[in-house]
Scaffold this motif. Sequence first.
Motif, mmCIF file in Angstrom:
data_model
loop_
_atom_site.group_PDB
_atom_site.id
_atom_site.type_symbol
_atom_site.label_atom_id
_atom_site.label_comp_id
_atom_site.label_asym_id
_atom_site.label_seq_id
_atom_site.Cartn_x
_atom_site.Cartn_y
_atom_site.Cartn_z
ATOM 1 N N ARG A 94 36.032 18.511 109.809
ATOM 2 C CA ARG A 94 35.342 19.506 108.986
ATOM 3 C C ARG A 94 35.098 19.027 107.553
ATOM 4 O O ARG A 94 34.598 19.796 106.720
ATOM 5 C CB ARG A 94 36.121 20.824 108.973
ATOM 6 N N LEU A 95 35.449 17.787 107.262
ATOM 7 C CA LEU A 95 35.294 17.287 105.893
ATOM 8 C C LEU A 95 33.839 17.351 105.433
ATOM 9 O O LEU A 95 33.558 17.743 104.295
ATOM 10 C CB LEU A 95 35.821 15.857 105.791
ATOM 11 N N LYS A 99 32.575 19.267 102.135
ATOM 12 C CA LYS A 99 31.951 18.465 101.078
ATOM 13 C C LYS A 99 30.556 18.987 100.744
ATOM 14 O O LYS A 99 30.184 19.079 99.563
ATOM 15 C CB LYS A 99 31.878 17.004 101.522
ATOM 16 N N ALA A 100 29.781 19.348 101.746
ATOM 17 C CA ALA A 100 28.434 19.857 101.510
ATOM 18 C C ALA A 100 28.469 21.141 100.682
ATOM 19 O O ALA A 100 27.638 21.345 99.789
ATOM 20 C CB ALA A 100 27.722 20.097 102.838
ATOM 21 N N ALA A 101 29.439 22.005 100.965
ATOM 22 C CA ALA A 101 29.550 23.253 100.207
ATOM 23 C C ALA A 101 29.955 22.988 98.765
ATOM 24 O O ALA A 101 29.453 23.628 97.836
ATOM 25 C CB ALA A 101 30.558 24.185 100.880
ATOM 26 N N VAL A 102 30.872 22.034 98.554
ATOM 27 C CA VAL A 102 31.315 21.704 97.200
ATOM 28 C C VAL A 102 30.177 21.088 96.397
ATOM 29 O O VAL A 102 29.962 21.410 95.223
ATOM 30 C CB VAL A 102 32.523 20.742 97.239
ATOM 31 N N GLU A 103 29.415 20.203 97.023
ATOM 32 C CA GLU A 103 28.423 19.423 96.294
ATOM 33 C C GLU A 103 27.076 20.125 96.148
ATOM 34 O O GLU A 103 26.237 19.693 95.346
ATOM 35 C CB GLU A 103 28.231 18.071 96.977
ATOM 36 N N ILE A 140 41.869 26.205 107.543
ATOM 37 C CA ILE A 140 41.203 26.492 106.272
ATOM 38 C C ILE A 140 39.864 25.764 106.164
ATOM 39 O O ILE A 140 38.949 26.234 105.489
ATOM 40 C CB ILE A 140 42.097 26.178 105.064
ATOM 41 N N GLY A 141 39.723 24.633 106.870
ATOM 42 C CA GLY A 141 38.446 23.924 106.846
ATOM 43 C C GLY A 141 37.327 24.752 107.440
ATOM 44 O O GLY A 141 36.170 24.653 107.011
ATOM 45 N N ALA A 142 37.665 25.600 108.408
ATOM 46 C CA ALA A 142 36.654 26.467 109.015
ATOM 47 C C ALA A 142 36.226 27.583 108.071
ATOM 48 O O ALA A 142 35.107 28.098 108.165
ATOM 49 C CB ALA A 142 37.205 27.066 110.312
ATOM 50 N N LEU A 143 37.118 27.967 107.144
ATOM 51 C CA LEU A 143 36.841 29.092 106.250
ATOM 52 C C LEU A 143 36.240 28.661 104.920
ATOM 53 O O LEU A 143 35.532 29.448 104.271
ATOM 54 C CB LEU A 143 38.147 29.866 105.989
#
Length: 416
Positions: A94-95, A99-103, A140-143
């Motif tokens: 899920r990385l 990452k896409a959401a953060v960036e 948590i990666g899913a959320l």
Amino acid sequence: MPSETTPDPYADPLVFGQRLQILRTRRGLTREQLGGLAGRSGSWVKAVETDRLKTPRLEVILRLAEILRVRDLSDLTGNQSVHVSFFTGPGHPRLAEVKAAVEAFPLDAGRQAPPIAHLRARLDRAWAARHSAPNHREAIGALLPDLIRDGQAVVRRAETAADRRRAHSLLAEVYSLSQFFVAYQPDTALLWRVVERALIAAQESEEAHAIGVAAWLAGQAYRDSGTSHFDAADEVNLRTLAHLEPLLPDASDDVLAITGALTFEAGYTAARRGETGTAWRYWEQARDMAARLPAGYYHPVTSFSRAIMGAHAVTVAVELRQGGESVRQAAAADAVVIPSRPRRARHRIEEARGYHLDGQPDVALATLAQAHEAAPETIRYNGYAKRIVLEEAEGKSPARRRRASALAVKLGLLAA
């Protein structure tokens, strides 16, 4: 970029001693410091680096890899057929989504912002999942992607200064949760982006607890980056403690707890430096703060509590290389149940390090098996646990080799 006079240990065909010297220098360690941490002398390190001594035995190589926090064992040995990630993992499935959401640049005008109370409830459930799930990174990666996007939207849509501060407090906490996922993933730049965003959002919130949590995680990121960043870890910890100290007489349990957690972190860094008196002094101060908390209280992020102080004592003793004291503290702490599965697994790993230091490898392996049972995703990303397992998988005892090898297969270090 490495210059022509500074070979790159990740690219050039260098001998072990040359790789050791380059990696030691990059970590900011003198030969005497590295030798002391490895239980050797500075002259021994020099002899290895200058090829006057042959390549050390596996257990010594693994210890050096742990001290230097190499990203992969082959970075130190030069043997490209032996790839073992130590303090980074292979990358969680899920990385990429996180990452896409953060960036992503948060200008999604069409995204509706959820009510602050709704986001607060979802974040509470995410923390609960993080502490209760054995596969906590998956949970948590899913959320996280939706939490990140909605946290940003809540800040954008805030209409009053007070609402904006509350929104920033929640967004800081979302980024703090993200750091638990991103840590030990093969993307250092992403980790520091999350750390910085948490600190900025916490400052914008002007909320003591949010500031404390973001600083607690930033200090860990600095300390885990190696000895050359210990001063930065101390700076963020001690400045934040100075900021929180005037608030303590009337502080809530959460603010008192994050202050105690930061105090212990200062002791943790001191223990990494080998400063025995300072490390235990900070531990005692943190214990006194924990004693002011209700008996059943656990901080929702750090697990700081009365009960965790025994586990913290094991960590201090282990980092100070005090094998006998580590075992004594482990025995004292063993009756306490830590509710958080990843924190319980982390404690078992620290206990295993203590037993290994004390010359009890069988107990160390049994304790690592308990860590795996509590939270497989914690031990899979822990370099200390990997070192012990690999060392014993190559040991002299056939029975111990079998147990270590079976655990190595579970951790993905050896093929089944």
